[in-house]
Write an enzyme that holds these catalytic residues in place. Structure first.
Site, PDB file in Angstrom:
ATOM      1  CB  CYS A 129       4.655   1.322 -19.419  1.00 41.51           C
ATOM      2  SG  CYS A 129       3.365   1.905 -18.293  1.00 41.51           S
ATOM      3  CG  HIS A 242       4.255   6.742 -18.768  1.00 46.04           C
ATOM      4  ND1 HIS A 242       3.046   7.221 -19.199  1.00 46.04           N
ATOM      5  CD2 HIS A 242       4.033   5.449 -18.372  1.00 46.04           C
ATOM      6  CE1 HIS A 242       2.126   6.270 -19.074  1.00 46.04           C
ATOM      7  NE2 HIS A 242       2.693   5.195 -18.581  1.00 46.04           N
TER       8      HIS A 242
END
Length: 341
Positions: A129, A242
């Site tokens: 990710c 994130h």
């Protein structure tokens, strides 16, 4: 796009559920659907396009007639069941780390290296990710000015460790508010009101597994095996999405204005760069968005060829489910399907 027979392995997990939602959100042409998980999930149901679909047990015989199989059940399950899916004729899009660094397996972010899909041998790897978010944010700049070096610090949400980790963060916030003992089971340290080095093993080179993944996967996707990258990956008490503080050393100077103009036109990127109102990318706003938010675009005052930016992206979407569905969309395009025949 051509209608596809779809299977989702790990359908009841955080990423599996998001894959189902993104398929519906994108109106992906699903001819048939199999939701696969462990035996303990059999009997559960999930909603898709107004219908209720049963969860079936993951077995080696479950892939008959499947065109595209999304795997989101971890590297162990992928290594065990991907060969069966391939043998049944399915193309596998794998979200785990099992095949990412296999030289024969394309590691793909469609905005960056969709051309690598032409070389797949039945398995396509979805990147880590953090690497997916980073690659999407900096690729337009690399195309324009060439990247010599990347220094990146990441601020990684609980969602990166799955649904149980997200629940642990919520539980700890409630426990703290009630003056109760903080309990932990997923993370090695308290996640609520705390930050700590990413919860993966530190290798002999001093970098943890997450940091080494970023280095290896960025080099592979950019086709730059020697690209210098210095990552520091930190877990933060954010539920979802994130963030990354990125410093680039470029082959030639690129002004913030030029970089901003490039990013505003780049697919998969949303520029959030309002200095007057101190409004820049935030995980709260990036959550649920398919695009990577990029801002704080400024010069590196220590380097005439340096550029600094800040990015935020939904770990469960561009960092996992959405990137996987994007790959499936590429595979389902008539021209791509004909080329594969």
């Amino acid at each position: 796009m051509n209608a596809q027979n779809i299977a989702i392995v790990g359908a009841t997990g955080a990423v599996g559920v998001e894959i189902l939602r993104v398929l519906e959100r994108r109106n992906f042409p699903v001819a048939s659907l199999k939701l696969l998980a462990s035996a303990r999930s059999v009997g559960k149901t999930l909603e898709f396009k107004g219908r209720t679909w049963p969860v079936e047990e993951l077995t080696a015989d479950a892939f008959k007639g499947v065109d595209i199989a999304f795997f989101s059940a971890g590297a162990t399950r992928s290594r065990e069941f991907v060969p069966a899916a391939k043998a049944a004729g399915a193309i596998v899009i794998d979200n785990s780390s099992a095949f990412r660094m296999d030289p024969g397996t394309p590691l793909v972010v469609p905005e960056v290296n969709a051309g690598d899909l032409a070389h797949h041998k039945g398995v396509i790897a979805n990147p880590n990710c953090t690497a997916a978010i980073l690659a999407t944010a900096v690729w337009p700049i690399h195309q324009a000015a060439g990247i010599r070096r990347i220094v990146v610090a990441t601020y990684q949400s609980a969602s990166g460790a799955g649904a149980a980790a997200m629940q642990e963060l919520e539980d700890q916030v409630r426990q703290h508010g009630a003056g109760q003992e903080i309990k932990r089971s997923v993370f090695p340290h308290q996640i609520a009101f705390n930050v700590f080095s990413h919860n993966t093993k530190v290798a002999e080179n001093g970098y943890n597994e997450e940091e080494n993944k970023v280095v290896e996967e960025m080099r592979k996707m950019f086709h730059m095996p020697d690209l210098p990258i210095v990552p520091t990956c930190i877990r933060v008490p954010v539920l979802r999405a994130h963030s990354e503080a990125i410093t680039l050393e470029l082959e030639k100077p690129l002004s913030p204005a030029e970089a901003r103009a490039l990013l505003e036109k780049a697919p998969g990127v949303k520029v959030v760069d309002d200095a007057a109102n101190n409004h820049f990318p935030m995980p709260l706003e990036a959550s649920g968005d398919l695009d990577i938010h990029v801002g704080r675009i400024r010069r590196d005052l220590s380097n005439p060829n340096g550029l600094v930016l800040f990015a935020a992206g939904d770990q469960l979407l561009k960092g996992a489910a959405w990137n996987a569905v994007q790959i499936a969309e590429e595979l389902a395009k008539p021209a791509r399907a004909q080329a594969a025949e």
